[in-house]
Design an enzyme around this catalytic site. Structure first.
Site, short mmCIF file in Angstrom:
data_model
loop_
_atom_site.label_atom_id
_atom_site.label_comp_id
_atom_site.label_asym_id
_atom_site.label_seq_id
_atom_site.Cartn_x
_atom_site.Cartn_y
_atom_site.Cartn_z
N GLU A 1 -8.99 2.40 6.16
CA GLU A 1 -9.56 2.06 4.85
C GLU A 1 -9.39 0.35 4.83
O GLU A 1 -10.67 0.06 4.41
CB GLU A 1 -8.66 2.85 3.78
CG GLU A 1 -9.06 2.38 2.39
CD GLU A 1 -8.14 2.79 1.29
OE1 GLU A 1 -8.73 2.81 0.22
OE2 GLU A 1 -7.18 3.25 1.54
N HIS A 2 -8.17 -0.08 4.81
CA HIS A 2 -8.10 -1.38 5.02
C HIS A 2 -7.44 -1.93 6.22
O HIS A 2 -6.54 -1.50 6.79
CB HIS A 2 -6.96 -1.76 3.77
CG HIS A 2 -7.35 -1.36 2.48
ND1 HIS A 2 -6.34 -0.11 1.99
CD2 HIS A 2 -8.06 -1.67 1.42
CE1 HIS A 2 -6.77 -0.01 0.64
NE2 HIS A 2 -7.87 -0.79 0.20
N GLN B 1 0.81 -1.24 0.04
CA GLN B 1 -0.02 0.07 0.02
C GLN B 1 0.83 1.12 -0.07
O GLN B 1 0.52 2.42 -0.51
CB GLN B 1 -1.08 0.12 1.15
CG GLN B 1 -2.10 -1.24 1.19
CD GLN B 1 -2.68 -1.21 -0.25
OE1 GLN B 1 -3.45 -0.43 -0.60
NE2 GLN B 1 -2.64 -2.36 -0.91
#
Length: 435
Positions: free
Chosen positions: A332-333, A263
């Site tokens: 978010e994740h 990410q």
């Protein structure tokens, strides 16, 4: 490379945790004035403004803003077989999972002749934004288009910034993905100007205003969405991507490090956070992150992200505290790599998407899990969800009472309207029963 935050000796309150969570310095409001100017320019001068903005901001002037249908067809034909296969599989999986998000209509009978119907109506037209910049995102075409189609939206337009490498055209892989989904209305436009074009329309392009705008973008896109949300619906003000991993001593340090780097690869402002109750794992992950980051293609970008204030390795007393930290962050994740991931999941309230176990990395969700990768960032998962069919649906209540059913509640309506000093409300009911 990554800084450490040790919370083992403290037990912060919820408000203190909110101040402790690492965040990137992204000020959407600071971009608002520029975004407003770009939107106003598009509203005033239409396609000419979009072309000039592309030349100034994207470094290339498209031959035309609206992409011709034959360009889309050609892009589909030129897709590499393995890419086309992957996109088609992603479309099938996301479509299957998204169908589960469409609520069934319901009918509630409150008495003889008294009925309230709940139905879900799709919006009529949507504008889907697919960013350019540091990477190419055909997967985002899939993630934006499929939920709109499943919801039943009849008119879908797509915008993506013009690319210098392709003479001002939309990236051909993005065009190919759009073509696979049957999208015929595509525009080579980006940034705040594209958001303004969707919200207010561009008559000289025959671009009609849309009802909802979705898709991630840079800070100017986020600022533009904030500006137009009084005119059109938006999904969220998406910011830099985030991953938070909750892990214990059973986790594989190399896999955790690989996921953090995956990410961080997106952007220098991307956030990568490990929260663990294991000092040994924390140390091992720090070593693996430094080793693997040096080997990755975008090592400079990754290094900046991991060394930034938005990334950290957080030590907690136990997994309950780790979950509390994650809930305060609202990632978010969220990955859970623990001996019993289900037990930790029971403690989680806030996350855009959750990935359980060592074989459910965020990269799976980015492409082929069947879930959607357009997710809330910046802590917005505390009050909003990722993109789905429901983004394009509106619940409507339909009231159907016959004479007897209305007469049964008429006296109570009059009593309440009198109490609120709104006698005409009650009179509108009483009038139906006057001789």
């Amino acid at each position: 490379m990554m800084r450490s935050i040790d919370l083992r000796a403290v037990q912060p309150t919820r408000s203190e945790l909110a101040r402790l969570v690492p965040r990137a310095s992204v000020d959407v409001s600071a971009a608002s004035a520029t975004a407003a100017e770009l939107i106003d320019d598009v509203c005033s001068r239409g396609a000419v403004a979009l072309l000039e903005q592309a030349e100034r901001l994207d470094g290339v002037r498209p031959e035309h803003v609206r992409v011709h249908a034959d360009e889309i067809s050609a892009a589909v034909a030129r897709l590499r077989p393995e890419v086309r296969d992957a996109l088609e599989e992603a479309i099938d999986r996301v479509r299957a999972a998204t169908h589960a998000q469409v609520p069934a209509g319901t009918v509630t009978d409150l008495g003889a002749g008294a009925r309230v119907i709940q139905r879900w109506q799709p919006v009529g037209r949507v504008g889907l934004y697919v960013p350019g910049g540091k990477a190419v995102y055909p997967s985002s075409v899939v993630m934006n288009v499929v939920p709109a189609q499943v919801a039943g939206v009849s008119s879908v337009a797509l915008a993506s910034p013009p690319q210098r490498a392709f003479d001002g055209g939309v990236h051909p892989t993005i065009l190919g993905a759009a073509g696979l989904l049957g999208i015929e209305e595509v525009y080579a436009m980006g940034g705040a100007g594209a958001i303004g074009a969707f919200a207010f329309g561009v008559p000289d392009l025959d671009l009609d205003p849309v009802d909802v705008i979705t898709g991630p973008g840079n800070v100017f896109v986020a600022a533009a969405k904030r500006i137009v949300r009084a005119t059109t619906g938006i999904d969220s003000e998406a910011g830099p991507t985030e991953i938070l991993v909750i892990a214990d001593g059973s986790a594989n340090a190399r896999l955790v490090a690989a996921d953090l780097i995956s990410q961080a690869e997106h952007d220098e402002l991307a956030a990568a956070v490990l929260v663990t109750d294991s000092p040994e794992l924390a140390e091992a992950v720090a070593v693996e992150v430094e080793r693997l980051a040096a080997l990755t293609t975008h090592r400079d970008r990754v290094g900046t992200s991991l060394a930034g204030p938005q990334s950290a390795i957080v030590l907690t007393r136990d997994l309950e505290d780790a979950a509390a930290f994650s809930n305060a962050y609202g990632p978010e994740h969220l990955e859970i790599q623990t001996a019993e991931p289900g037990a930790v999941l029971d403690l989680i309230d806030n996350a855009g998407a959750v990935f359980l176990g060592a074989y459910s990395p965020v990269s799976l969700g980015d492409y082929l899990a069947g879930s959607n990768h357009v997710l809330p960032t910046g802590g917005q998962s505390r009050f909003s969800s990722g993109l789905g069919a429901f983004t394009f649906l509106r619940p409507q209540q339909i009231v159907s009472y016959d004479r007897g059913a209305l007469e049964a509640v008429a006296g109570r309506i009059v009593a309440l309207s009198t109490a609120e000093d709104l006698p005409a409300h009650g009179a509108a009911v009483s009038a139906r029963f006057e001789q």
